[in-house]
Design an enzyme around this catalytic site. Structure first.
Site, PDB file in Angstrom:
ATOM      1  N   GLU A  49     130.411  87.131  -7.094  1.00 50.48           N
ATOM      2  CA  GLU A  49     129.452  88.201  -7.265  1.00 50.48           C
ATOM      3  C   GLU A  49     128.121  88.038  -7.906  1.00 50.48           C
ATOM      4  OE1 GLU A  49     129.293  91.769 -10.654  1.00 50.48           O
ATOM      5  OE2 GLU A  49     131.196  91.075 -10.162  1.00 50.48           O
ATOM      6  N   ARG A  53     120.930  91.662 -11.951  1.00 52.28           N
ATOM      7  CA  ARG A  53     120.034  91.619 -13.146  1.00 52.28           C
ATOM      8  C   ARG A  53     118.590  90.723 -13.071  1.00 52.28           C
ATOM      9  NH1 ARG A  53     125.649  90.746 -16.767  1.00 52.28           N
ATOM     10  NH2 ARG A  53     126.941  91.980 -15.699  1.00 52.28           N
ATOM     11  N   THR A  77     126.247  94.782 -10.634  1.00 57.05           N
ATOM     12  CA  THR A  77     125.435  95.884 -11.211  1.00 57.05           C
ATOM     13  C   THR A  77     124.589  96.618 -10.371  1.00 57.05           C
ATOM     14  OG1 THR A  77     124.782  93.806 -12.780  1.00 57.05           O
ATOM     15  CG2 THR A  77     123.594  95.755 -13.283  1.00 57.05           C
ATOM     16  N   LYS A 137     137.329  98.161 -11.183  1.00 62.52           N
ATOM     17  CA  LYS A 137     136.857  97.198 -12.084  1.00 62.52           C
ATOM     18  C   LYS A 137     137.092  97.841 -13.549  1.00 62.52           C
ATOM     19  CE  LYS A 137     132.484  95.393 -13.843  1.00 62.52           C
ATOM     20  NZ  LYS A 137     131.204  95.013 -13.646  1.00 62.52           N
TER      21      LYS A 137
END
Length: 216
Positions: A49, A53, A77, A137
């Site tokens: 992943e 960011r 994100t 998640k």
């Protein structure tokens, strides 16, 4: 619905079963993405992943998707439909969000990219279950209640499989992985900033091997 939620849930199930840990990567230099991903794959960690960011994230996803055999690159994100579109165009195979919003879920319904949405409460888990999500998640895992909270949810919410992420280390990962409702954990410890900066690919491969051994 143009892309079946059930099909996407099966894709997520497969991705979450590839290894006990999905590395959560923050990368500032896209040129480091390919050797980093090759080190992770060599160590037995195929699903990676890369979080949105940093400005380098989409270029990093594109490079890994195009150049690293055996890697299943995902995007983290994700906050909205535009993020899903950009990630899919870059070659991402799955998407992860820190939380949920009605707009994001509506966008995900129409999108071919499977979404692993972040939740922190039983109510959020129930509302996603109603929408057909069985793979979630749990974030931020340690501050939100850790393995004890997930253990408490296993009985009333047995259909859900979690990927807890946030504050987990090599030392605490086994507490989560031992739970019946945890498929894998997310962790940033496999690609620490110092090892990326020093291009210590052997070190990252070793961290990957240690992570794979968690479920040996």
């Amino acid at each position: 619905m143009s892309h079946s939620i059930e099909h996407k849930q099966q894709q997520l199930a497969t991705t979450m079963q590839l290894a006990p840990v999905i590395p959560v990567v923050i990368i500032d230099d896209a040129r480091l993405a390919v050797p980093m991903a090759r080190a992770l794959v060599a160590g037995g960690i195929p699903a990676i992943e890369i979080t949105l960011r940093t400005p380098a994230a989409l270029d990093a996803i594109r490079a890994v998707a195009n150049e690293v055999e055996g890697a299943i690159v995902g995007v983290g994100t994700v906050l909205n439909g535009n993020d899903l579109d950009a990630a899919l165009a870059a070659g991402a195979r799955f998407a992860v969000s820190p939380g949920i919003s009605p707009r994001l879920l509506d966008a995900a319904d129409q999108h071919e990219l499977p979404l692993l949405p972040g939740i922190a409460t039983a109510g959020e888990a129930m509302s996603l279950l109603e929408r057909g999500y069985r793979h979630l998640k749990f974030f931020p895992a340690v501050p939100a209640g850790g393995a004890k909270l997930l253990s408490a949810w296993a009985s009333p919410l047995p259909q859900i499989r979690f990927c807890p992420t946030g504050g987990i280390s090599l030392g605490s990962a086994p507490d989560f992985l031992a739970l019946p409702n945890v498929a894998c954990v997310g962790g940033s410890w496999l690609t620490p900033a110092d090892k990326l900066a020093s291009r210590d690919w052997a070190g990252i491969e070793l961290l990957a091997r240690e992570a794979v051994a968690l479920k040996a």
